[in-house]
Write a protein that holds these residues in place. Structure first.
Motif, PDB file in Angstrom:
ATOM      1  N   TYR A  31       0.825  -1.208   0.000  1.00 54.87           N
ATOM      2  CA  TYR A  31       0.000   0.000   0.000  1.00 54.87           C
ATOM      3  C   TYR A  31       0.858   1.256   0.000  1.00 54.87           C
ATOM      4  CZ  TYR A  31      -4.331  -2.587   0.796  1.00 54.87           C
ATOM      5  OH  TYR A  31      -5.405  -3.418   0.645  1.00 54.87           O
ATOM      6  N   ASP A  32       0.327   2.301  -0.645  1.00 54.17           N
ATOM      7  CA  ASP A  32       0.889   3.643  -0.543  1.00 54.17           C
ATOM      8  C   ASP A  32       0.123   4.403   0.526  1.00 54.17           C
ATOM      9  OD1 ASP A  32       2.723   3.313  -2.683  1.00 54.17           O
ATOM     10  OD2 ASP A  32       1.105   3.710  -4.127  1.00 54.17           O
ATOM     11  N   LYS A  33       0.849   5.236   1.260  1.00 47.98           N
ATOM     12  CA  LYS A  33       0.208   6.013   2.321  1.00 47.98           C
ATOM     13  C   LYS A  33       0.256   7.496   1.971  1.00 47.98           C
ATOM     14  CE  LYS A  33       0.426   7.122   7.262  1.00 47.98           C
ATOM     15  NZ  LYS A  33       1.174   6.993   8.535  1.00 47.98           N
ATOM     16  N   GLN A  34      -0.861   8.160   2.215  1.00 52.91           N
ATOM     17  CA  GLN A  34      -0.965   9.591   1.960  1.00 52.91           C
ATOM     18  C   GLN A  34      -1.688  10.241   3.131  1.00 52.91           C
ATOM     19  OE1 GLN A  34      -3.499  10.471  -1.355  1.00 52.91           O
ATOM     20  NE2 GLN A  34      -2.910  12.644  -1.477  1.00 52.91           N
ATOM     21  N   GLU A  35      -1.186  11.370   3.596  1.00 56.61           N
ATOM     22  CA  GLU A  35      -1.849  12.126   4.652  1.00 56.61           C
ATOM     23  C   GLU A  35      -2.321  13.458   4.081  1.00 56.61           C
ATOM     24  OE1 GLU A  35       0.201  10.549   8.780  1.00 56.61           O
ATOM     25  OE2 GLU A  35       1.065  12.321   7.825  1.00 56.61           O
ATOM     26  N   VAL A  36      -3.595  13.759   4.268  1.00 58.38           N
ATOM     27  CA  VAL A  36      -4.169  14.993   3.731  1.00 58.38           C
ATOM     28  C   VAL A  36      -4.999  15.663   4.814  1.00 58.38           C
ATOM     29  CG1 VAL A  36      -4.234  14.101   1.375  1.00 58.38           C
ATOM     30  CG2 VAL A  36      -6.244  13.832   2.841  1.00 58.38           C
ATOM     31  N   ARG A  37      -5.293  16.932   4.595  1.00 60.85           N
ATOM     32  CA  ARG A  37      -6.192  17.681   5.467  1.00 60.85           C
ATOM     33  C   ARG A  37      -7.399  18.084   4.627  1.00 60.85           C
ATOM     34  NH1 ARG A  37      -3.417  18.355   9.991  1.00 60.85           N
ATOM     35  NH2 ARG A  37      -4.895  19.787  10.963  1.00 60.85           N
ATOM     36  N   ILE A  38      -8.555  17.539   4.967  1.00 60.47           N
ATOM     37  CA  ILE A  38      -9.760  17.786   4.180  1.00 60.47           C
ATOM     38  C   ILE A  38     -10.581  18.876   4.860  1.00 60.47           C
ATOM     39  CG2 ILE A  38     -11.863  16.772   3.243  1.00 60.47           C
ATOM     40  CD1 ILE A  38     -10.467  14.070   3.224  1.00 60.47           C
ATOM     41  N   PRO A  53      -3.917   0.716  -2.578  1.00 60.94           N
ATOM     42  CA  PRO A  53      -3.120  -0.392  -3.114  1.00 60.94           C
ATOM     43  C   PRO A  53      -2.088   0.087  -4.124  1.00 60.94           C
ATOM     44  CG  PRO A  53      -5.444  -0.976  -3.064  1.00 60.94           C
ATOM     45  CD  PRO A  53      -5.366   0.486  -2.762  1.00 60.94           C
ATOM     46  N   LYS A  54      -0.906  -0.489  -4.069  1.00 57.24           N
ATOM     47  CA  LYS A  54       0.127  -0.163  -5.052  1.00 57.24           C
ATOM     48  C   LYS A  54      -0.269  -0.622  -6.456  1.00 57.24           C
ATOM     49  CE  LYS A  54       4.151  -0.140  -1.939  1.00 57.24           C
ATOM     50  NZ  LYS A  54       4.519   1.280  -2.176  1.00 57.24           N
ATOM     51  N   ASP A  55      -1.062  -1.656  -6.525  1.00 59.74           N
ATOM     52  CA  ASP A  55      -1.556  -2.137  -7.812  1.00 59.74           C
ATOM     53  C   ASP A  55      -2.591  -1.152  -8.343  1.00 59.74           C
ATOM     54  OD1 ASP A  55      -2.619  -3.417  -9.990  1.00 59.74           O
ATOM     55  OD2 ASP A  55      -3.339  -5.178  -8.906  1.00 59.74           O
ATOM     56  N   LYS A  56      -2.251  -0.410  -9.372  1.00 59.12           N
ATOM     57  CA  LYS A  56      -3.131   0.617  -9.924  1.00 59.12           C
ATOM     58  C   LYS A  56      -3.887   0.133 -11.160  1.00 59.12           C
ATOM     59  CE  LYS A  56      -1.169   3.368  -6.887  1.00 59.12           C
ATOM     60  NZ  LYS A  56      -1.837   3.646  -5.603  1.00 59.12           N
ATOM     61  N   SER A  57      -3.897  -1.163 -11.376  1.00 56.38           N
ATOM     62  CA  SER A  57      -4.497  -1.687 -12.605  1.00 56.38           C
ATOM     63  C   SER A  57      -6.021  -1.775 -12.522  1.00 56.38           C
ATOM     64  CB  SER A  57      -3.925  -3.078 -12.922  1.00 56.38           C
ATOM     65  OG  SER A  57      -4.281  -4.005 -11.895  1.00 56.38           O
ATOM     66  N   GLN A  58      -6.581  -1.491 -11.352  1.00 54.95           N
ATOM     67  CA  GLN A  58      -8.037  -1.579 -11.203  1.00 54.95           C
ATOM     68  C   GLN A  58      -8.516  -0.517 -10.236  1.00 54.95           C
ATOM     69  OE1 GLN A  58      -9.353  -5.008  -8.716  1.00 54.95           O
ATOM     70  NE2 GLN A  58      -7.182  -5.607  -8.695  1.00 54.95           N
ATOM     71  N   GLU A  59      -9.841  -0.376 -10.175  1.00 55.35           N
ATOM     72  CA  GLU A  59     -10.441   0.561  -9.244  1.00 55.35           C
ATOM     73  C   GLU A  59     -10.897  -0.177  -7.980  1.00 55.35           C
ATOM     74  OE1 GLU A  59     -13.562   2.413 -11.489  1.00 55.35           O
ATOM     75  OE2 GLU A  59     -12.214   4.007 -12.219  1.00 55.35           O
ATOM     76  N   ALA A  72      -2.775   7.380  14.368  1.00 57.00           N
ATOM     77  CA  ALA A  72      -1.368   7.033  14.526  1.00 57.00           C
ATOM     78  C   ALA A  72      -1.063   5.673  13.874  1.00 57.00           C
ATOM     79  CB  ALA A  72      -1.013   6.997  16.011  1.00 57.00           C
ATOM     80  N   PRO A  73       0.175   5.513  13.378  1.00 60.38           N
ATOM     81  CA  PRO A  73       1.282   6.464  13.451  1.00 60.38           C
ATOM     82  C   PRO A  73       1.172   7.567  12.401  1.00 60.38           C
ATOM     83  CG  PRO A  73       2.003   4.488  12.317  1.00 60.38           C
ATOM     84  CD  PRO A  73       0.595   4.232  12.768  1.00 60.38           C
ATOM     85  N   TYR A  74       1.639   8.764  12.769  1.00 55.60           N
ATOM     86  CA  TYR A  74       1.613   9.904  11.864  1.00 55.60           C
ATOM     87  C   TYR A  74       2.920   9.980  11.085  1.00 55.60           C
ATOM     88  CZ  TYR A  74      -2.476  11.248  14.578  1.00 55.60           C
ATOM     89  OH  TYR A  74      -3.703  11.251  15.192  1.00 55.60           O
ATOM     90  N   GLY A  75       2.825  10.490   9.878  1.00 52.67           N
ATOM     91  CA  GLY A  75       3.984  10.582   8.994  1.00 52.67           C
ATOM     92  C   GLY A  75       3.796   9.699   7.779  1.00 52.67           C
ATOM     93  N   ALA A  76       4.077  10.240   6.595  1.00 48.06           N
ATOM     94  CA  ALA A  76       3.821   9.534   5.337  1.00 48.06           C
ATOM     95  C   ALA A  76       4.653   8.268   5.191  1.00 48.06           C
ATOM     96  CB  ALA A  76       4.076  10.472   4.162  1.00 48.06           C
ATOM     97  N   ASP A  77       5.762   8.174   5.914  1.00 46.30           N
ATOM     98  CA  ASP A  77       6.645   7.014   5.778  1.00 46.30           C
ATOM     99  C   ASP A  77       6.485   6.014   6.918  1.00 46.30           C
ATOM    100  OD1 ASP A  77       7.755   8.073   3.441  1.00 46.30           O
ATOM    101  OD2 ASP A  77       9.219   9.253   4.578  1.00 46.30           O
TER     102      ASP A  77
END
Length: 615
Positions: A31-38, A53-59, A72-77
């Motif tokens: 998985y890819d992780k992203q932190e945003v403020r909505i 998911p890292k697999d971007k071949s489907q929705e 938590a944990p906080y931080g993109a990495d």
């Protein structure tokens, strides 16, 4: 105790990686992780973590959990080990979203405990429904590879937010699974029928202290206490007002609890169940039959949705304590009592995963052959499937509290059983009382210690000559009197094991399952609320008075050779606070001089009504 350890003890935040199949390393690999403020409609920004998911071949569908307990944990990495409801949904691939609710942790805004729903919002008015709507709207328009379908889930307080999502009205929300969901804080968690659950007192730290800006570190502290003996600590502390030594005016929730001892508009407005009318998304309500924290919420959430709408709405209740269904323990036991193998894994794979996949990946097409009500029989150790709940195939059976400690089917108004209730020597709720949040195991604890006290009344059937299955709510219709002007009434339903019952591996070493008194269900009625939770009323001393209370549903077979037992008592300490037994307008402000020893009487026309499954 640090804040994360305490939250684990509460059973409110399931963060322990060892309980689940995935690890942070697995999640990071897939998985890819992203932190945003909505931004919400009033300009407040909420911290939101997105695992895609890292697999971007489907929705993929979006599965979202909103929580007051931190993303938590906080931080993109930095990755967490558990990102979804179960390992199957994570391994199959979904977009998982976690959000710190308004005013908590790394989100902006002001927190409001059980924030009231506003049915007809105008302008920039907000509630948790509007925050959910605004979040979903942003997600479906900004997260890559989503298929436009959103589901919500959560356990305990996050379960409350999952329930709340049903009021958002967003068309992309297709399915929700409120699990152990809080429904109303006057009946869940902090109160039971108006009685304060003193065992939850330390948790007030979590909910009562406010923060002024986003943070990734705990801003609250737990009080330093002089003893690890919970019973003795609260006994020594005395009246509830003395606990002000530990929580000052900056603890908002403690002040609210003290200022609102009755079911007034403050509490009524924070209840969510009354708003669950004409719900559109599919719903799967999940609960534990031995959940010490939230039984009222799940049962009544399902009931209200079922009564007022025609959406897909099912319920699953297993032999679980709070959140057990999300764990991967092979053996399922509560305290000393074992119920079976692989029960939680079966739920995750064959109920939870199929439910979300059907409505989020298959758009609800085809037939999802899950029962309307899946209820585990905690006596026969097997699943029962019902076409409705309560089950239609039951008949009412009435037992009366008779002479010689017998449950009879004949009322005897002339018979009376009395006991002395002394607030200075209250009945414990368990033999194992430590300074922890409500122990999960007490829900099935051996009650022999209580049966042997003079201030606990015991009534039981003869040894059963055939199996008897109780399925549904239990109604206790007591006829009582007291020499005082205030009293609590506790009813416990107990399965008495035969003398040759074998031990389980989980049975504590100092106990034997032979003649074990297994508590199945229990409840308290604060006597002042016997007629109205909003308008308390004193007892007239020595006057026979009806007190009714409902015990949440069970599904349990009393096996041949067992006995059905009822225990009646007036203290249950420190699970609930002590009643002064002299009427005062607000028990939170009672003084030591208000507490008195009184004699309570239970009459022989007191009745316990069960729903017994027809053979």
């Amino acid at each position: 105790m640090n804040h994360l350890r305490f939250l684990l003890a509460l059973g409110l935040l399931l963060v322990t990686g060892s309980l689940f199949a995935q690890t942070p390393e697995y999640v990071k690999e897939h998985y890819d992780k992203q932190e945003v403020r909505i931004k919400m409609r009033d300009g407040i920004a909420l911290h939101t973590t997105i695992y895609s998911p890292k697999d971007k071949s489907q929705e993929y569908p979006i599965l979202m959990m909103r929580t007051p307990y931190s993303c938590a944990p906080y931080g993109a990495d930095v990755f967490k080990g558990r990102i979804g409801p179960n390992k199957y949904l994570v391994e199959e691939g979904n977009i998982f979203v976690h959000q710190d609710v308004r005013g908590r942790w790394n989100s902006e805004g002001v927190y409001d405990n059980m924030r009231a729903f506003i049915p007809n919002k105008t302008g920039d008015q907000i509630d948790e429904a509007s925050d959910t709507y605004d979040t979903i709207e942003w997600l479906v328009n900004n997260v890559a590879n989503n298929n436009g379908n959103v589901g919500t889930w959560g356990i305990s307080y996050p379960g409350f937010y999952a329930t709340y999502s049903l009021l958002s009205g967003h068309p992309a929300l297709k399915a929700a699974s409120p699990q152990a969901c809080i429904g109303d804080f006057f009946f869940d968690d902090f109160h039971h029928n108006g009685a304060f659950l003193e065992s939850y007192w330390r948790a007030i730290s979590v909910f009562g202290y406010m923060k002024t800006e986003p943070t990734t570190k705990a801003w609250y502290q737990f009080p330093e206490l002089p003893s690890e003996d919970q019973y003795q600590f609260f006994l020594d502390a005395g009246p509830l007002t003395n606990l002000d030594e530990y929580y000052k005016e900056d603890n908002v929730f403690w002040q609210q609890i003290k200022d609102h001892p009755n079911y007034d508009e403050f509490w009524r407005s924070r209840g969510i169940i009354q708003h669950l009318k004409d719900v559109k998304p599919a719903v799967m309500v999940v609960g534990g039959l031995f959940d010490a924290e939230d039984l009222y919420g799940p049962f009544n959430t399902y009931r209200m949705i079922e009564e007022t709408g025609d959406n897909y709405n099912i319920m699953v209740f297993g032999p679980w304590s709070h959140g057990d269904w999300s764990r991967t323990n092979e053996r399922q036991a509560i305290g000393n009592v074992y119920f079976g193998d692989g029960i939680s894994d079966d739920f995750q794979k064959n109920y939870e995963t199929r439910f979300f996949n059907h409505f989020l990946k298959n758009d609800g097409k085809g037939n999802l052959d899950l029962p309307e009500a899946s209820m585990y029989d905690t006596g026969a150790r097997e699943w029962d499937s019902y076409t409705e709940w309560p089950a239609a195939t039951t008949e009412k059976v009435h037992y009366f509290l008779g002479e010689n400690q017998m449950l009879t089917q004949t009322a005897n108004p002339a018979f009376a059983n009395s006991f002395v209730s002394d607030p200075s020597k209250p009945v414990p709720y368990s033999e194992d009382i430590k300074m922890v949040f409500t122990p999960r195991k007490y829900m099935t604890d051996d009650q022999r210690f209580a049966a042997r006290r003079p201030d606990v009344l015991v009534f039981e059937t003869p040894v059963l000559t055939e199996d008897m299955t109780l399925s549904g709510e239990i109604l206790a219709k007591l006829q009582v009197a007291t020499t005082g002007s205030s009293a609590d009434w506790i009813v416990k339903v107990i399965d008495v094991y035969p003398s040759d019952a074998p031990d389980y591996p989980e049975t504590q070493k100092y106990l034997k399952m032979a003649n074990y008194h297994m508590m199945l269900r229990s409840e308290v009625m604060r006597g002042r609320f016997r007629e109205s939770f909003s308008d308390p009323k004193a007892f007239e001393p020595n006057q026979k008075t009806p007190v009714n209370l409902t015990l949440q549903g069970i599904n349990h077979t009393f096996l041949k050779g067992h006995k059905l037992q009822i225990q009646i008592q007036s203290t249950w300490f420190p699970l609930i606070d002590r009643n002064p037994q002299q009427y005062v307008p607000n028990i939170y402000k009672a003084e030591a001089k208000d507490f008195s020893k009184e004699t309570h009487t239970v009459f022989g026309d007191s009745e316990i009504e069960f729903s017994v499954l027809k053979s």
